[in-house]
Design an enzyme around this catalytic site. Structure first.
Site, PDB file in Angstrom:
ATOM      1  CB  SER A  68      -0.955   0.001   1.193  1.00 18.65           C
ATOM      2  OG  SER A  68      -0.229  -0.085   2.398  1.00 18.65           O
ATOM      3  CG  HIS A 111      -4.429  -1.035  -1.660  1.00 21.57           C
ATOM      4  ND1 HIS A 111      -4.942   0.233  -1.546  1.00 21.57           N
ATOM      5  CD2 HIS A 111      -3.916  -1.358  -0.449  1.00 21.57           C
ATOM      6  CE1 HIS A 111      -4.738   0.676  -0.312  1.00 21.57           C
ATOM      7  NE2 HIS A 111      -4.114  -0.274   0.375  1.00 21.57           N
ATOM      8  CE  LYS A 145      -7.753  -0.312   1.706  1.00 21.35           C
ATOM      9  NZ  LYS A 145      -7.790   0.809   2.644  1.00 21.35           N
TER      10      LYS A 145
HETATM   11  C1  LIG Z   1      -2.956  -3.816   2.554  1.00 24.35           C
HETATM   12  C2  LIG Z   1      -4.027  -3.354   3.486  1.00 24.35           C
HETATM   13  N1  LIG Z   1      -4.645  -4.250   4.266  1.00 24.35           N
HETATM   14  C3  LIG Z   1      -5.621  -3.896   5.122  1.00 24.35           C
HETATM   15  C4  LIG Z   1      -6.031  -2.598   5.224  1.00 24.35           C
HETATM   16  C5  LIG Z   1      -7.091  -2.225   6.212  1.00 24.35           C
HETATM   17  O1  LIG Z   1      -8.319  -2.038   5.580  1.00 24.35           O
HETATM   18  P1  LIG Z   1      -9.406  -1.093   6.242  1.00 24.35           P
HETATM   19  O2  LIG Z   1      -9.043   0.309   5.895  1.00 24.35           O
HETATM   20  O3  LIG Z   1     -10.698  -1.549   5.642  1.00 24.35           O
HETATM   21  O4  LIG Z   1      -9.351  -1.350   7.718  1.00 24.35           O
HETATM   22  C6  LIG Z   1      -5.445  -1.628   4.417  1.00 24.35           C
HETATM   23  C7  LIG Z   1      -5.927  -0.240   4.505  1.00 24.35           C
HETATM   24  O5  LIG Z   1      -5.494   0.746   4.381  1.00 24.35           O
HETATM   25  C8  LIG Z   1      -4.386  -2.005   3.548  1.00 24.35           C
HETATM   26  O6  LIG Z   1      -3.761  -1.091   2.796  1.00 24.35           O
END
Ligand SMILES: Cc1ncc(COP(=O)(O)O)c(C=O)c1O
Length: 400
Positions: free
Chosen positions: A191, A219, A250
């Site tokens: 991310s 993502h 997202k």
């Molecule tokens: C790779 C990854 N996993 C999990 C999450 C967590 O998701 P959420 O924002 O729905 O808690 C994110 C969020 O930014 C992320 O980038």
């Protein structure tokens, strides 16, 4: 005459706040939240100023899509604004089950289970799969929620250098004799860097060592692969993936997350995943928005194609200015500046020019690798992408 008052003693809470924030300020990583106004869209108001948004994860611009909004509003009218309980008590609505069937059908899995966030999904699913006597093997750049899920699980944790398949194989070889079970968990798209896990080799490798494979495709879901099924579809290894995690907040323009896999996995999670059991179910408007966004995303592949074309154009325009966006190959496009203060100064100057691209510092990324994280959307116009590249190049070239 008034007597001098003794200096008021600081409470233990004030002391700890001061100590912690003081250290964060000294590191130059103190954060504050910006205030945005309006729907998440290519153009928004940030801090009262009209800007082009390059900092969100509403990649496909579905959060404010008329059909998504209408479905969500209708669900609020018909089902109310809250699920009214956890799924195992009174919150399991027919809407949740319908969303889960649609997600499973989309991904080609037997079943799916919704969670309230991606964070909750990861801290729920990992401890549900492994515990003492097991080993979880993860990439050094795995998302914080994966790291926290690993820690909560009480399984042994082995971290391999980012995307290093030889190191992964060495680890798998080494632990195969001692671990009861092995779980390999990686992000599909990283991310903060925008590269994808080397799934074409990683998944068969993990399978050769009999490991369970979990991909966090927060993502990649909706944005990558021929039909939007994500990084494993892109890499052609869907059959080898045991468990998928994806988010609804997202590309799917709503809120929440899901874990998909076999029917038996779903049954296991319903019975043991603590973040599922002990938490309120997703609210009806969120579920309805996600269902509609999923349908629109599948019906409109141009959104995914435009998103990736916009990201590719941004990378190539920046490359034309000699600015590296490595290792990005996706819609997450980092420009590493290095130093915290300079990164944030560029971020502010870009805002003043009408572009919101968030600066990211430690601990979200390694110290000394502070960066601007650019996230174009499917609906940015070509000239807007070019304008961002031009403005960023001018700011990067400007004296610090
Ligand atoms: C790779 C990854 N996993 C999990 C999450 C967590 O998701 P959420 O924002 O729905 O808690 C994110 C969020 O930014 C992320 O980038």
């Amino acid at each position: 005459m008034a007597l001098p008052q003794p200096a008021p003693e600081r409470s233990p809470l004030e002391e700890l706040v001061e100590e912690t924030l003081g250290a964060i300020r000294a590191r130059g990583t103190h954060r504050r939240m910006r205030v945005l106004e309006g729907a998440q869209a290519p153009r928004m108001r940030v801090g009262g100023r009209e800007v082009l948004l390059f900092a969100g994860s509403n990649y496909l611009d579905l959060a404010h899509h008329p059909e998504v909004v209408e479905a969500s509003a209708r669900a609020a009218r018909e089902w109310g604004c809250a699920a009214g309980g956890s799924r195992l008590i009174s919150g399991n609505l027919a809407l949740h089950e319908a969303l889960e069937h649609e997600l499973a059908e989309f991904l080609g899995t037997e079943a799916a289970l919704a969670f309230t966030t991606g964070y909750a999904a990861n801290v729920g699913v990992i401890p549900a799969l492994v515990g003492e006597g097991d080993v979880v093997v993860s990439d050094a750049l795995s998302h914080a929620s994966v790291v926290d899920g690993c820690r909560l699980s009480k399984a042994g944790l082995r971290v391999f250098p980012h995307a290093d398949l030889d190191a992964l194989e060495d680890t798998l070889r080494e632990i195969s004799a001692i671990a009861r079970r092995v779980l390999v968990v990686v992000d599909g798209v990283y991310s903060m860097d925008g590269d994808t896990a080397p799934l074409a080799e990683l998944v068969p490798l993990a399978k050769r060592w009999d490991a369970i494979v979990l991909i966090d495709d927060a993502h990649g879901t909706g944005t990558l692969g021929a039909t939007g099924r994500g990084t494993a579809e892109l890499a052609g290894v869907e059959a080898g993936v045991d468990i998928w995690m994806g988010t609804l907040g997202k590309s799917l323009g709503s809120f929440g997350a899901f874990v998909a896999g076999s029917e038996r996995l779903r049954e296991l999670l319903v019975n043991v995943a603590r973040s599922f059991i002990f938490s309120c179910a997703l609210a009806p408007p969120q579920v309805a928005a996600a269902r509609t966004a999923l349908r629109v995303m599948r019906a409109e592949p141009w959104r995914r194609e435009r998103l990736q074309a916009n990201a590719a154009r941004l990378r190539s325009r920046l490359a034309g200015y000699g600015i590296s966006t490595a290792p990005s190959t996706t819609q997450i496009v980092p420009v590493v500046i290095g130093e915290n203060a300079r990164t944030m100064a560029i971020c502010e100057r870009l805002l003043a020019r009408g572009f919101y691209a968030q600066g990211i510092r430690h601990p979200s990324v390694a110290a000394e690798t502070a960066r601007l994280r650019l996230t174009p959307m499917a609906t940015h116009r070509t000239e807007e992408i070019d304008a961002l590249a031009d403005a960023l190049a001018a700011e990067v070239a400007a004296p610090a």
